[in-house]
Design a protein around this motif. Structure first.
Motif, PDB file in Angstrom:
ATOM      1  N   UNK A 203       0.840  -1.195   0.000  1.00  0.00           N
ATOM      2  CA  UNK A 203       0.000   0.000   0.000  1.00  0.00           C
ATOM      3  C   UNK A 203       0.879   1.251   0.000  1.00  0.00           C
ATOM      4  N   UNK A 204       0.569   2.192  -0.879  1.00  0.00           N
ATOM      5  CA  UNK A 204       1.271   3.472  -0.913  1.00  0.00           C
ATOM      6  C   UNK A 204       0.507   4.446  -0.030  1.00  0.00           C
ATOM      7  N   UNK A 205       1.112   4.856   1.063  1.00  0.00           N
ATOM      8  CA  UNK A 205       0.457   5.769   1.985  1.00  0.00           C
ATOM      9  C   UNK A 205       0.595   7.210   1.512  1.00  0.00           C
ATOM     10  N   UNK A 206       1.788   7.566   1.065  1.00  0.00           N
ATOM     11  CA  UNK A 206       1.988   8.895   0.476  1.00  0.00           C
ATOM     12  C   UNK A 206       3.170   8.846  -0.473  1.00  0.00           C
ATOM     13  N   UNK A 207       3.202   9.766  -1.426  1.00  0.00           N
ATOM     14  CA  UNK A 207       4.288   9.863  -2.380  1.00  0.00           C
ATOM     15  C   UNK A 207       4.245  11.276  -2.959  1.00  0.00           C
ATOM     16  N   UNK A 208       5.033  12.166  -2.392  1.00  0.00           N
ATOM     17  CA  UNK A 208       4.983  13.560  -2.800  1.00  0.00           C
ATOM     18  C   UNK A 208       5.354  13.723  -4.271  1.00  0.00           C
ATOM     19  N   UNK A 209       4.613  14.551  -4.967  1.00  0.00           N
ATOM     20  CA  UNK A 209       4.893  14.835  -6.371  1.00  0.00           C
ATOM     21  C   UNK A 209       4.476  13.746  -7.329  1.00  0.00           C
ATOM     22  N   UNK A 210       3.671  12.796  -6.837  1.00  0.00           N
ATOM     23  CA  UNK A 210       3.313  11.637  -7.652  1.00  0.00           C
ATOM     24  C   UNK A 210       1.846  11.281  -7.464  1.00  0.00           C
ATOM     25  N   UNK A 211       1.195  10.979  -8.555  1.00  0.00           N
ATOM     26  CA  UNK A 211      -0.158  10.435  -8.466  1.00  0.00           C
ATOM     27  C   UNK A 211      -0.053   8.980  -8.063  1.00  0.00           C
ATOM     28  N   UNK A 212      -0.791   8.569  -7.019  1.00  0.00           N
ATOM     29  CA  UNK A 212      -0.618   7.224  -6.479  1.00  0.00           C
ATOM     30  C   UNK A 212      -1.944   6.487  -6.359  1.00  0.00           C
ATOM     31  N   UNK A 213      -1.839   5.189  -6.234  1.00  0.00           N
ATOM     32  CA  UNK A 213      -2.955   4.302  -5.930  1.00  0.00           C
ATOM     33  C   UNK A 213      -2.817   3.918  -4.463  1.00  0.00           C
ATOM     34  N   UNK A 214      -3.788   4.303  -3.624  1.00  0.00           N
ATOM     35  CA  UNK A 214      -3.680   4.090  -2.181  1.00  0.00           C
ATOM     36  C   UNK A 214      -4.309   2.783  -1.700  1.00  0.00           C
ATOM     37  N   UNK A 215      -4.893   2.002  -2.608  1.00  0.00           N
ATOM     38  CA  UNK A 215      -5.488   0.734  -2.201  1.00  0.00           C
ATOM     39  C   UNK A 215      -4.398  -0.275  -1.834  1.00  0.00           C
ATOM     40  N   UNK A 216      -4.769  -1.254  -1.026  1.00  0.00           N
ATOM     41  CA  UNK A 216      -3.844  -2.351  -0.736  1.00  0.00           C
ATOM     42  C   UNK A 216      -3.892  -3.333  -1.895  1.00  0.00           C
ATOM     43  N   UNK A 217      -2.788  -3.452  -2.590  1.00  0.00           N
ATOM     44  CA  UNK A 217      -2.706  -4.321  -3.767  1.00  0.00           C
ATOM     45  C   UNK A 217      -1.999  -5.625  -3.428  1.00  0.00           C
ATOM     46  N   UNK A 218      -2.449  -6.680  -4.033  1.00  0.00           N
ATOM     47  CA  UNK A 218      -1.910  -8.008  -3.734  1.00  0.00           C
ATOM     48  C   UNK A 218      -0.437  -8.111  -4.106  1.00  0.00           C
ATOM     49  N   UNK A 219       0.319  -8.778  -3.242  1.00  0.00           N
ATOM     50  CA  UNK A 219       1.732  -9.045  -3.493  1.00  0.00           C
ATOM     51  C   UNK A 219       2.018 -10.504  -3.176  1.00  0.00           C
ATOM     52  N   UNK A 220       3.035 -11.047  -3.834  1.00  0.00           N
ATOM     53  CA  UNK A 220       3.417 -12.433  -3.581  1.00  0.00           C
ATOM     54  C   UNK A 220       4.897 -12.625  -3.856  1.00  0.00           C
ATOM     55  N   UNK A 221       5.460 -13.632  -3.200  1.00  0.00           N
ATOM     56  CA  UNK A 221       6.830 -14.026  -3.469  1.00  0.00           C
ATOM     57  C   UNK A 221       6.833 -15.041  -4.610  1.00  0.00           C
ATOM     58  N   UNK A 222       7.676 -14.801  -5.601  1.00  0.00           N
ATOM     59  CA  UNK A 222       7.818 -15.709  -6.731  1.00  0.00           C
ATOM     60  C   UNK A 222       9.286 -16.111  -6.853  1.00  0.00           C
ATOM     61  N   UNK A 223       9.587 -16.931  -7.845  1.00  0.00           N
ATOM     62  CA  UNK A 223      10.978 -17.312  -8.080  1.00  0.00           C
ATOM     63  C   UNK A 223      11.858 -16.109  -8.398  1.00  0.00           C
ATOM     64  N   UNK A 224      11.241 -15.064  -8.919  1.00  0.00           N
ATOM     65  CA  UNK A 224      11.978 -13.860  -9.293  1.00  0.00           C
ATOM     66  C   UNK A 224      11.802 -12.735  -8.276  1.00  0.00           C
ATOM     67  N   UNK A 225      11.436 -13.110  -7.053  1.00  0.00           N
ATOM     68  CA  UNK A 225      11.334 -12.125  -5.987  1.00  0.00           C
ATOM     69  C   UNK A 225       9.906 -11.673  -5.742  1.00  0.00           C
ATOM     70  N   UNK A 226       9.793 -10.522  -5.116  1.00  0.00           N
ATOM     71  CA  UNK A 226       8.483  -9.969  -4.806  1.00  0.00           C
ATOM     72  C   UNK A 226       7.828  -9.443  -6.081  1.00  0.00           C
ATOM     73  N   UNK A 227       6.524  -9.696  -6.214  1.00  0.00           N
ATOM     74  CA  UNK A 227       5.771  -9.226  -7.375  1.00  0.00           C
ATOM     75  C   UNK A 227       4.447  -8.659  -6.883  1.00  0.00           C
ATOM     76  N   UNK A 228       4.064  -7.502  -7.440  1.00  0.00           N
ATOM     77  CA  UNK A 228       2.828  -6.838  -7.056  1.00  0.00           C
ATOM     78  C   UNK A 228       1.817  -6.953  -8.191  1.00  0.00           C
ATOM     79  N   UNK A 229       0.584  -7.263  -7.842  1.00  0.00           N
ATOM     80  CA  UNK A 229      -0.502  -7.262  -8.826  1.00  0.00           C
ATOM     81  C   UNK A 229      -1.236  -5.937  -8.695  1.00  0.00           C
ATOM     82  N   UNK A 230      -0.973  -4.975  -9.572  1.00  0.00           N
ATOM     83  CA  UNK A 230      -1.564  -3.647  -9.430  1.00  0.00           C
ATOM     84  C   UNK A 230      -3.067  -3.593  -9.693  1.00  0.00           C
ATOM     85  N   UNK A 231      -3.636  -4.696 -10.144  1.00  0.00           N
ATOM     86  CA  UNK A 231      -5.062  -4.719 -10.494  1.00  0.00           C
ATOM     87  C   UNK A 231      -5.922  -5.472  -9.487  1.00  0.00           C
ATOM     88  N   UNK A 232      -5.300  -6.047  -8.446  1.00  0.00           N
ATOM     89  CA  UNK A 232      -6.049  -6.843  -7.485  1.00  0.00           C
ATOM     90  C   UNK A 232      -5.977  -6.216  -6.105  1.00  0.00           C
TER      91      UNK A 232
END
Length: 236
Positions: A203-232
């Motif tokens: 979740x992005x709580x704040x980000x000065x100078x940037x338009x942000x998405x404040x919802x909690x977005x799904x994340x998971x650990x994969x073989x290639x590290x952490x990955x975020x699903x920006x649509x879920x």
């Protein structure tokens, strides 16, 4: 100028990337992905030819490389290339390097002003582009008698010519620290133990100078590290 976090899906939440040469705090409970996120961040910097420093209170370079060896995003190669330097603040090498860049005594700084001055001097003398500090426990442990230690530390770091990410342990997402108010951006890592197992979110709580998405977005650990699903979204 924006730079990539190196975490797939995350940059879509911050309008394409985070702003360069600013201070960010990434908070969350143990096991939520903070260190993995930051390891991907410095690895991406190395891939882009930047000089990065991972300053840690908890682990040695060998331990961190071994921890990240389970993933395939190339942290070990970034370290071996020389573009990523991992320093434990207790190591003689870290004390010597800080001392050489600030003409100090070669010992761990006696107060938070000396620590921040030596760290900024090191960053500027070595042309460090990305800096990760793991974690605020360092200040809490060494400078517990200084109630304004974190404020002093972050105020100085904000002036450094580098993109800084500070890891902050946090178990209560409704409890904000001075660091959250002072930072240019704040990222919360969440994990929820449910009947189906562990659910993770970003979740992005704040980000000065940037338009942000404040919802909690799904994340998971994969073989290639952490990955975020920006649509879920994560429902809490």
């Amino acid at each position: 100028m924006r730079i990539s976090s190196g975490v797939p899906g995350f940059d879509e939440l911050v309008n394409g990337g985070i702003l360069k040469d600013r201070l960010y705090v990434i908070s969350g409970p143990p096991g939520s992905g903070k260190t993995t996120f930051c390891s991907q961040f410095v690895t991406k910097g190395a891939i882009d030819g930047e000089t990065t420093l991972f300053l840690t209170l908890h682990e040695s370079q060998t331990e961190l490389v071994n921890d990240m060896a389970n993933y395939e995003f190339g942290f070990d190669k970034a370290v071996s290339s020389g573009h990523v330097k991992v320093l434990n603040v207790f190591d003689t090498e870290a004390q010597r390097l800080f001392s050489s860049s600030s003409r100090g005594s070669g010992e761990f700084p006696s107060n938070v002003e000396n620590l921040s001055n030596q760290l900024v001097a090191f960053v500027e003398s070595r042309d460090v582009d990305r800096l990760v500090i793991d974690s605020t426990m360092l200040l809490e442990y060494y400078f517990s008698d200084d109630l304004n230690a974190l404020i002093k530390f972050l105020t100085k770091l904000k002036r450094a010519d580098a993109t800084v990410v500070l890891i902050s342990e946090m178990t209560d997402p409704s409890s904000y620290s001075d660091g959250h108010y002072l930072a240019h951006g704040v990222i919360f890592m969440h994990n929820y133990l449910e009947s189906g197992g562990m659910t993770r979110g970003v979740q992005i709580i704040k980000m000065r100078g940037t338009r942000i998405d404040c919802d909690i977005r799904q994340a998971e650990f994969t073989n290639r590290g952490l990955r975020v699903d920006p649509n879920t979204n994560i429902q809490t």
